[in-house]
Design an enzyme around this catalytic site. Structure first.
Site, short mmCIF file in Angstrom:
data_model
loop_
_atom_site.label_atom_id
_atom_site.label_comp_id
_atom_site.label_asym_id
_atom_site.label_seq_id
_atom_site.Cartn_x
_atom_site.Cartn_y
_atom_site.Cartn_z
N LYS A 76 -11.83 -5.35 40.37
CA LYS A 76 -11.71 -4.91 38.98
C LYS A 76 -12.90 -4.01 38.64
O LYS A 76 -14.03 -4.30 39.04
CB LYS A 76 -11.67 -6.12 38.05
CG LYS A 76 -11.45 -5.77 36.58
CD LYS A 76 -11.33 -7.02 35.70
CE LYS A 76 -11.05 -6.66 34.25
NZ LYS A 76 -10.91 -7.83 33.37
N SER A 154 -6.86 -8.21 30.38
CA SER A 154 -7.36 -6.90 30.69
C SER A 154 -7.36 -6.56 32.18
O SER A 154 -7.52 -5.39 32.53
CB SER A 154 -8.80 -6.77 30.17
OG SER A 154 -9.65 -7.68 30.85
N SER A 178 -7.90 -12.95 30.50
CA SER A 178 -7.66 -11.71 31.24
C SER A 178 -7.37 -11.84 32.73
O SER A 178 -6.98 -10.87 33.35
CB SER A 178 -8.84 -10.76 31.07
OG SER A 178 -8.74 -10.11 29.84
N1 GLN Z 1 -6.99 -10.20 25.66
C1 GLN Z 1 -8.23 -10.79 25.27
C2 GLN Z 1 -9.07 -9.80 24.50
O1 GLN Z 1 -8.59 -8.77 24.26
C3 GLN Z 1 -8.93 -11.34 26.46
C4 GLN Z 1 -9.71 -10.34 27.19
C5 GLN Z 1 -10.41 -10.90 28.38
O2 GLN Z 1 -10.22 -12.04 28.79
N2 GLN Z 1 -11.28 -10.09 28.93
O3 GLN Z 1 -10.16 -10.06 24.14
#
Ligand code: GLN
Length: 486
Positions: A76, A154, A178
């Site tokens: 990532k 994400s 995420s």
């Molecule tokens: N979707 C969540 C956010 O937008 C989680 C993001 C994440 O875990 N990095 O904050």
């Protein structure tokens, strides 16, 4: 060859059925063939082939000991990789070449892994659909026909790369879901370890008290192997835990007889689709048939987890993102006259809308006059949520819930207001708020042929239970492998 798991690929490599160079080339070819998925931001083709060659030499010489020797992985794009561009999905880091390696990626390299590239992601890991990346949307490989589905976020690029067989496995990071949510949307395994299990050193920070790296893999056994490699205390991260690391793979295949699995009644959300409920029930049946006991439990403060998360995480993000000022590294706006103008223009042009929204929210909840009403309150709620879990784990060994309230949605059909988008995380954030480990395992396809996942949440440092239960669910769910990409 491209559908091999880590476990299988390792055997094939050692038995010399394939070489690491062949395997790496196979993925590179696929990445180009399916470039419309946009799973990668940066490819490191030459380095990958060179390190694959070295793995092959080690294997030929009989000196290959690393668990991941010769295995092509995707990283990532928020793990700093020495000499390889790391953008965190943002324009503000479009030209950033890290001078050092993150601990997680270093551990993977030490185990012999071959890095084929950096995967696309929501900007600074803020998002649930991979539509906030400066480098474009990622397409879910399960998309069919005209509808292009989101991969979740994400870690959407990592999820798409694993499910579309553009790598063997990938790293993700999970601050509010995420790793698990995109894993569910793309029909793969995603494991978020206990906060502190893996070092955060060299990960681009979003919300430091919640961020945690995790494996995204094709099988539960692979998640165990991968987690083993990246776990452990790191003197460079004071929040990484000295807790000993068990042999996670030894929990693969262990019986769940007499284990007590809690299903929280608060997770039967109002308006949740009956398909999600059916998938959850299917999971309960599988675990019951395997000898576990299903017990209804209550996590009364669950409904406050999402609001608390959307106060705590932007608050920390607003502080963490202060360093992107155009001065030290990354993007700098042009035609500037004063220092203040440089900060303002760089941040105005360098950050996308969602990131700006979080910085604004975070700055607001930390501001004098609102600090106690929002931030302090959210921390109090966090304590109550932790207590809910402590109480629950007196009655049950592990908790099982759906991972997401829906399956993947189509690009263009995503919720338009930010708050509805945030609801995607409603079932995953509690584990982050409580610092607990969780795993998402694919359970079935819905009527539209889109993957659904179930989540297990375990007590702190009990990832062994996630592996044990996740494996039983995986084996009995017989979720299909994606064969063709449209
Ligand atoms: N979707 C969540 C956010 O937008 C989680 C993001 C994440 O875990 N990095 O904050």
């Amino acid at each position: 060859m491209h559908t091999l798991s880590i476990y299988e690929a390792r055997r094939w490599l050692l038995e010399k059925k394939i070489s690491s160079v062949e395997l790496t080339q196979c993925f590179l070819d696929r990445i180009h063939r399916y470039s419309h998925l946009n799973a990668y931001i940066t490819l490191s083709e030459e380095q990958a082939l060179a390190s694959a060659k070295k793995s092959d030499e080690r294997i030929a010489a009989g000196s290959s000991t690393g668990e991941l020797d010769g295995i092509p992985l995707a990283i990532k794009d928020l793990f700093l990789t020495k000499g390889v561009r790391t953008t965190a999905g943002s324009k503000i880091l479009h030209n950033f070449i890290p001078p050092f390696e993150s601990t997680v990626s270093q551990k993977l390299l030490d185990a012999g892994a071959v890095f084929i590239g950096k995967t696309n992601m929501d900007e600074f890991a803020m998002g649930s659909a991979n539509i906030t990346s400066h480098y474009g949307n990622v397409i879910n490989p399960w998309s069919q026909g005209d509808k292009k589905l989101v991969p979740g976020g994400s870690s959407g690029g990592s999820a798409a790369a694993v499910s579309g067989h553009l790598c063997v496995a990938a790293t993700g990071s999970d601050t509010g879901g995420s790793v698990r949510q995109p894993a569910a949307f793309c029909g793969i395994i995603g494991l978020k370890p206990t906060y502190g299990r893996c070092s955060r050193y060299g990960m681009v920070a979003f919300a430091s008290s919640l961020d945690q790296a995790g494996p995204m893999t094709k099988t539960v056994r692979d998640a165990a192997i991968f987690l083993q490699v990246i776990s452990g205390h790191d003197p460079k991260d004071s929040t990484s835990s000295p807790e000993s690391v068990p042999d996670f793979a030894s929990f693969v295949g262990k019986t769940v007889e007499k284990m007590k699995i809690g299903v929280p009644k608060e997770y039967f959300l109002e308006g949740m689709s009956s398909e999600i409920e059916d998938a959850w029930k299917k999971g309960m049946d599988i675990m019951r048939d395997a000898g576990a006991k299903i017990i209804e439990i209550s996590l009364p403060h669950s409904k406050y987890a999402l609001p608390a998360y959307y106060i705590i995480s932007p608050a920390e993000a607003s502080a963490n993102l202060a360093r992107y000022d155009g001065l030290r590294y990354g993007f700098r706006a042009e035609n500037i006259k004063t220092l203040i103008e440089m900060y303002e223009k760089t941040r105005e042009e360098g950050f996308g809308d969602e990131v700006k929204r979080r910085i604004l929210v975070g700055t607001y909840v930390l501001s004098a006059g609102y600090y106690d009403a929002y931030y302090t309150k959210a921390l109090q709620v966090q304590k109550l949520i932790k207590r809910d879990f402590t109480e629950a784990f007196k009655k049950v060994d592990i908790i099982m819930t759906p991972t997401t309230p829906s399956s993947a949605f189509a690009i263009g059909e995503e919720p338009k207001d930010p708050v509805s988008m945030y609801l995607n995380d409603v079932l995953t954030v509690t584990a982050n708020i409580a610092g607990l480990p969780g795993i998402s395992v694919p359970i079935c396809l819905d009527k539209l042929n889109r993957p659904l996942g179930l989540q297990f949440i375990a007590p702190k440092f009990r990832e062994d239970l996630l592996i044990q239960h996740g494996y039983i669910l995986e084996q009995n769910a017989s979720f299909p492998t994606l064969r063709e990409i449209a």
